[in-house]
Design a protein around this motif. Sequence first.
Motif, PDB file in Angstrom:
ATOM      1  N   LEU A   1      38.338  50.436  46.510  1.00 39.67           N
ATOM      2  CA  LEU A   1      37.139  49.991  45.809  1.00 39.67           C
ATOM      3  C   LEU A   1      35.902  50.203  46.668  1.00 39.67           C
ATOM      4  O   LEU A   1      34.858  50.627  46.182  1.00 39.67           O
ATOM      5  CB  LEU A   1      37.283  48.518  45.419  1.00 39.67           C
TER       6      LEU A   1
ATOM      7  N   LYS B   1      33.831  48.885  37.109  1.00 37.26           N
ATOM      8  CA  LYS B   1      34.861  47.883  36.826  1.00 37.26           C
ATOM      9  C   LYS B   1      35.121  47.039  38.070  1.00 37.26           C
ATOM     10  O   LYS B   1      35.798  47.452  38.998  1.00 37.26           O
ATOM     11  CB  LYS B   1      36.150  48.577  36.378  1.00 37.26           C
ATOM     12  N   LEU B   2      34.542  45.852  38.081  1.00 35.83           N
ATOM     13  CA  LEU B   2      34.666  44.961  39.229  1.00 35.83           C
ATOM     14  C   LEU B   2      35.221  43.612  38.774  1.00 35.83           C
ATOM     15  O   LEU B   2      34.782  42.567  39.223  1.00 35.83           O
ATOM     16  CB  LEU B   2      33.295  44.762  39.894  1.00 35.83           C
ATOM     17  N   ASP B   3      36.193  43.629  37.867  1.00 35.01           N
ATOM     18  CA  ASP B   3      36.674  42.374  37.274  1.00 35.01           C
ATOM     19  C   ASP B   3      37.890  41.768  37.983  1.00 35.01           C
ATOM     20  O   ASP B   3      38.418  40.767  37.555  1.00 35.01           O
ATOM     21  CB  ASP B   3      36.972  42.571  35.793  1.00 35.01           C
ATOM     22  N   THR B   4      38.311  42.343  39.090  1.00 38.65           N
ATOM     23  CA  THR B   4      39.420  41.773  39.859  1.00 38.65           C
ATOM     24  C   THR B   4      38.848  40.885  40.961  1.00 38.65           C
ATOM     25  O   THR B   4      37.635  40.860  41.187  1.00 38.65           O
ATOM     26  CB  THR B   4      40.267  42.893  40.503  1.00 38.65           C
ATOM     27  N   ALA B   5      39.699  40.185  41.664  1.00 42.66           N
ATOM     28  CA  ALA B   5      39.237  39.353  42.779  1.00 42.66           C
ATOM     29  C   ALA B   5      38.592  40.218  43.849  1.00 42.66           C
ATOM     30  O   ALA B   5      37.556  39.860  44.422  1.00 42.66           O
ATOM     31  CB  ALA B   5      40.402  38.566  43.361  1.00 42.66           C
ATOM     32  N   GLU B   6      39.192  41.380  44.117  1.00 42.67           N
ATOM     33  CA  GLU B   6      38.601  42.296  45.089  1.00 42.67           C
ATOM     34  C   GLU B   6      37.265  42.802  44.586  1.00 42.67           C
ATOM     35  O   GLU B   6      36.308  42.921  45.338  1.00 42.67           O
ATOM     36  CB  GLU B   6      39.542  43.480  45.364  1.00 42.67           C
ATOM     37  N   GLY B   7      37.205  43.095  43.299  1.00 39.49           N
ATOM     38  CA  GLY B   7      35.959  43.569  42.695  1.00 39.49           C
ATOM     39  C   GLY B   7      34.861  42.525  42.776  1.00 39.49           C
ATOM     40  O   GLY B   7      33.690  42.852  42.967  1.00 39.49           O
ATOM     41  N   LEU B   8      35.244  41.279  42.646  1.00 41.00           N
ATOM     42  CA  LEU B   8      34.272  40.198  42.725  1.00 41.00           C
ATOM     43  C   LEU B   8      33.653  40.119  44.120  1.00 41.00           C
ATOM     44  O   LEU B   8      32.443  39.933  44.262  1.00 41.00           O
ATOM     45  CB  LEU B   8      34.916  38.872  42.349  1.00 41.00           C
ATOM     46  N   SER B   9      34.472  40.298  45.154  1.00 43.44           N
ATOM     47  CA  SER B   9      33.918  40.259  46.513  1.00 43.44           C
ATOM     48  C   SER B   9      32.993  41.456  46.754  1.00 43.44           C
ATOM     49  O   SER B   9      31.961  41.326  47.413  1.00 43.44           O
ATOM     50  CB  SER B   9      35.023  40.201  47.557  1.00 43.44           C
TER      51      SER B   9
ATOM     52  N   PRO C   1      43.547  46.084  50.390  1.00 48.47           N
ATOM     53  CA  PRO C   1      43.392  46.381  48.970  1.00 48.47           C
ATOM     54  C   PRO C   1      41.962  46.747  48.588  1.00 48.47           C
ATOM     55  O   PRO C   1      41.740  47.410  47.598  1.00 48.47           O
ATOM     56  CB  PRO C   1      43.798  45.084  48.267  1.00 48.47           C
ATOM     57  N   LEU C   2      41.000  46.332  49.400  1.00 50.18           N
ATOM     58  CA  LEU C   2      39.611  46.616  49.069  1.00 50.18           C
ATOM     59  C   LEU C   2      39.185  48.039  49.418  1.00 50.18           C
ATOM     60  O   LEU C   2      38.160  48.492  48.950  1.00 50.18           O
ATOM     61  CB  LEU C   2      38.689  45.646  49.813  1.00 50.18           C
TER      62      LEU C   2
END
Length: 142
Positions: free
Chosen positions: A44, A100-108, A40-41
């Motif tokens: 991104l 836009k990095l507000d998902t769990a993947e975005g956080l990593s 999924p990453l």
Amino acid sequence: MGNFGLFHPWEKYQKIGEALRELAATILSLKGSLDSSEEPLQALRESIKEPCEAAGSSLAWTLRELGESIGKMRRCQPELFIAPKLRLERQRLGQVMSEKLDTAEGLSIACFVLSLMRVAEKLEGLAKEVEELGELAAFNRS
């Protein structure tokens, strides 16, 4: 007086060595986060690939410059060449953080980018240490 009865700023070399070990640990943690690729990453990651690769190239160039400065015993001038380049890379990476990095993947991904920014910051400090070494050891001007 330093080791072996010679005047040389050995303490500065030790401080630079310590900074390099910290930097290596940060880089290894970055490598670890890259190796743990999850599907999924991928999308991104592709969106931040270019600025991160540019930052990586700039960081590698900086390390080479600092290494050559010490190896060839010539003074580096970080405020003229190195610091502006590192500040620009940190600014570019900061712009990536505004995506836009507000998902769990975005956080990593955000953690990765922040770590990359931390490497640039540590390199800037290392450049100052190498500059001070050049002054203390009376390295030749480049």
